[in-house]
Write a protein that holds these residues in place. Structure first.
Motif, PDB file in Angstrom:
ATOM      1  N   SER A  45       0.840  -1.207   0.000  1.00  0.00           N
ATOM      2  CA  SER A  45       0.000   0.000   0.000  1.00  0.00           C
ATOM      3  C   SER A  45       0.868   1.248   0.000  1.00  0.00           C
ATOM      4  CB  SER A  45      -0.908   0.012   1.225  1.00  0.00           C
ATOM      5  OG  SER A  45      -1.803  -1.070   1.172  1.00  0.00           O
ATOM      6  N   ASP A 165      -5.790  -0.670  -4.871  1.00  0.00           N
ATOM      7  CA  ASP A 165      -5.225  -1.324  -3.688  1.00  0.00           C
ATOM      8  C   ASP A 165      -6.224  -2.350  -3.162  1.00  0.00           C
ATOM      9  OD1 ASP A 165      -3.809  -2.062  -1.519  1.00  0.00           O
ATOM     10  OD2 ASP A 165      -3.629  -0.048  -0.637  1.00  0.00           O
ATOM     11  N   GLU A 166      -6.001  -3.604  -3.465  1.00  0.00           N
ATOM     12  CA  GLU A 166      -6.881  -4.710  -3.077  1.00  0.00           C
ATOM     13  C   GLU A 166      -8.343  -4.377  -3.360  1.00  0.00           C
ATOM     14  OE1 GLU A 166      -5.932  -6.757   0.510  1.00  0.00           O
ATOM     15  OE2 GLU A 166      -4.042  -5.675   0.751  1.00  0.00           O
TER      16      GLU A 166
HETATM   17 MG    MG Z   1      -2.243  -2.639   2.276  1.00  0.00          MG
END
Ligand code: MG
Ligand code: ADP
Length: 656
Positions: A45, A165-166
């Protein structure tokens, strides 16, 4: 297009340093699809946030389209965030009170030089399969739908790079696959994508997979062939034009409108809280307005009453006798006579009119009606001196005084009590059992705090003295001075005259003289004090109101920290955030101010009716009060707004 060299990121938590990135070097080409994998805490991240300009590296070089990022200003960074990147977060980060359409259009608000295309947000939502959900609020959508709104939002400014991000981390696998299909489509159209994921199933759809561990890139594995030839060709938009993130105007009209709408929405969402904080401003403005209107009304009313008394009027009574410097009761030595009055009239230059008076209470009877009132004996000139010309009939004449005529003028109160609506002129009444003919009605003067000026009967002074009260002296002599400049001279001449006529010792005060000009000045002084008092109350009330606004704004900033972070992430500059919260403070104070003007007007009208004043709300008063509200709103909204605008995007988004 993106080039990282030796990037390090150190988080400091007190004395402990955490190296989230420990020297990462990476290139990302236009049109390339990169997946980032690695255990939790490995820095994925952090890497994405640095790529997307949400955070700054501690060390190393980041070149974006050939420009070194660390040398860009705050505003340039904000401009690049909006133009170059589309973010998709694991937690979606949609504005909860806005519709899907408004959420998608949000980054447009901050994009400079973009011509607004209102249809674009709708088209994008249709493209991600949400054409039927345009006006749903984000909390009315499923997780997968929310993430699709977020993807549409990421695409609105047509950025060359999507950072995710995910994005499927919070979704069930079916929704996850739909989202991945969308990303693949976007990549096929030439967009670069950097996607953080835990799942190999997802990662393997990329061109290459980067594996991270402990802040370092462990391996880069090519999954699919990527080259200039295999890519659909870099799009021209992938190269950011020069002058990116240029400041642009402070506040565009479309932005202003959006902010006002947003402010209204935020305030409506917390009606009670907003109402309470408006209340302070409301009371303050109403107080200012009422203060001005009533102050003016009171001043006019006092002035009118003083004018009816005559401004150059001297009221003389016998001086007090003094024994060893101690004043005794008034009139103890001297008694003024009708001859004194005549002497003052004839011998003192500058005296234009004179009226001697005697006054006592008496009983007036008309048929069966009975009224106890003031009986005033005086002479014809009293009418002009005290603005008492009758509204009906005539005043006392010299011959009435000469022959002690039994004629009377009655005030409005006496008229009402004894005659009701009937015309009394020519009727006979009994005053202290003596018959009088009514010759006129006195004009209405109104009531002061102390007495009713219309509860009065006027008769000739000689009749009063000799027929009614059995007095051979007068109680006061009122004298009108032709010009205000002569007042002092007339006063000393009158004292000298009375001293001489009554052969009084020189050191004795022969007359007590009340001067109307002095009374007027004293009244005006009282008036001014009242105005200051009211002004102080109004100011305090406005201050309290301002603090109320500051309070609600601070709460609002805290509550919406994540929203502020998101706005910054999609390209909002400091001044955009500042403007948004200032406008919100202004909306509160202006609304409070407007309602306050209405309330102030009502209060003024009500009090004016009760006090019998002709108080009216002035235009100046309204503008002044309104200006006050605006200034208070701006001043007290400034601090919370600055606080909000100074937040760094990623810290604000992480706020819980
Ligand atoms: Mg993360
Ligand atoms: P990942 O996304 O790979 O799980 P992160 O990039 O979020 O990892 O975090 C990398 C490391 O940095 C972790 O050890 C994490 O605890 C730390 N970290 C991340 N954000 C912060 C922060 N704001 N303050 C302090 N430490 C942080």
């Amino acid at each position: 297009m993106l080039e990282l060299t030796g990037i390090r990121k150190i988080y400091r938590m007190g004395a402990v340093e955490v190296a989230a990135l420990n020297g990462v070097s990476l290139r990302i080409e236009p049109g390339e699809f990169t997946a980032v994998m690695g255990p939790s805490g490995s820095g994925k991240s952090t890497l994405l946030q640095i790529l997307g300009l949400l955070d700054v590296p501690s060390d190393g070089s980041y070149r974006l389209s050939g420009r070194e990022v660390s040398q860009l200003t705050d505003d340039e960074l904000a401009g690049l965030r909006g133009k170059m990147f589309g973010f998709v977060f694991q937690q979606f980060h949609l504005l909860p009170r806005a519709t899907a359409l408004e959420n998608v259009a949000l980054p447009r608000l901050y994009a400079s030089g973009n011509h607004a295309d209102p249809a674009r947000a709708r088209r994008l939502l249709e493209e991600v399969g949400l054409g039927a959900r345009l006006l749903h609020h984000s909390n009315e959508l499923s997780g997968g739908q929310q993430q699709r709104v977020a993807i549409a939002r990421a695409l609105i400014n047509d950025p060359p790079i999507i950072l995710a991000d995910e994005p499927t981390g919070n979704l069930d696998s079916a929704s996850g696959q739909e989202i991945m299909a969308l990303f693949s489509q976007l990549n096929a159209r030439g967009m670069s994508i950097v996607l953080v994921t835990h799942e190999w199933e997802i990662a393997k759809q990329a061109h290459r997979v980067i594996r991270m561990r402990d802040g370092l890139i462990q391996s880069i594995e090519a999954v699919r062939a990527f080259g200039r030839s295999s890519a659909p060709g870099p799009r021209p938009a992938a190269i950011a034009p020069a002058g990116d993130g240029s400041p642009g105007p402070v506040l565009r009209p479309r932005e202003l409108f959006a902010h006002v709408k947003e402010a209204a929405r935020a305030l409506m969402a917390n009606k009670v809280r907003s109402g309470l904080s408006m209340l302070g401003i409301l009371i303050g403005v109403a107080a200012v307005l009422a203060m001005l209107a009533l102050g003016e009304g009171a001043r006019e009313s006092v002035q009118a009453r003083l004018a009816s008394m005559g401004s150059n009027l001297l009221v003389m009574r016998p001086g007090a006798a003094q024994v060893g410097g101690v004043a005794l009761q008034a009139g103890a030595v001297t008694r003024l006579t009708l001859e004194d009055a005549r002497a003052i009239r004839e011998q003192i230059p500058g005296v234009s009119r004179v009226a001697p008076t005697v006054m006592e209470r008496g009983q007036a009877v008309y048929r069966n009606d009975n009224w106890n009132t003031q009986i005033l004996g005086t002479t014809p000139e009293y009418a002009l001196m005290r603005a008492s010309q009758p509204v009906l009939g005539r005043f006392i004449r010299e011959e009435d005084v000469g022959k002690r005529a039994r004629v009377a003028l009655i005030g409005m109160t006496v008229l009402r009590e004894l005659f009701g609506d009937a015309n009394p002129v020519g009727e006979l009444i009994k005053i202290n059992k003596i018959n009088f003919e009514i010759i006129g009605i006195l004009p209405e003067k109104g009531a002061t705090a102390f007495r009713d000026q219309d509860d009065l009967i006027i008769i000739p002074i000689t009749t009063a003295m000799y027929r009614l009260f059995g007095k051979d002296y007068v109680e006061t002599i009122e004298a009108e001075v032709a010009a205000a400049s002569q007042i002092d001279a007339v006063q000393s001449a009158a004292k000298a005259l009375i001293t001489r006529r009554h052969r009084l010792p020189a050191q004795q005060e022969s007359l007590q003289i009340r001067n109307m000009a002095e009374i007027q000045a004293a009244l005006q002084e009282t008036n001014k004090t009242m105005s200051w008092l009211l002004a102080a109350i109004a100011t305090i009330s406005l201050l309290v109101g301002g603090i109320g606004i500051m309070n609600i704004m601070l709460v609002s900033v805290t509550e919406r920290t994540r929203e502020i972070g998101l706005r910054k992430a999609v390209g909002a500059r400091r001044r955009d955030i500042l403007a948004q919260f200032l406008i919100e403070a202004l909306v509160v104070s202006l609304t409070g101010g407007l309602i306050g003007i209405a309330a102030g007007w009502l209060v003024t009208a009500g009090m004016a009716t009760m006090a019998g004043w002709a108080a009216s709300v002035s235009m100046t008063g309204g503008l002044l009060a309104f200006g006050f509200a605006v200034v208070v709103g701006l001043l007290f909204g400034l601090w919370p707004a600055r606080k909000a605008s100074a937040l760094s995007p990623i810290n604000a988004m992480r706020y819980e």
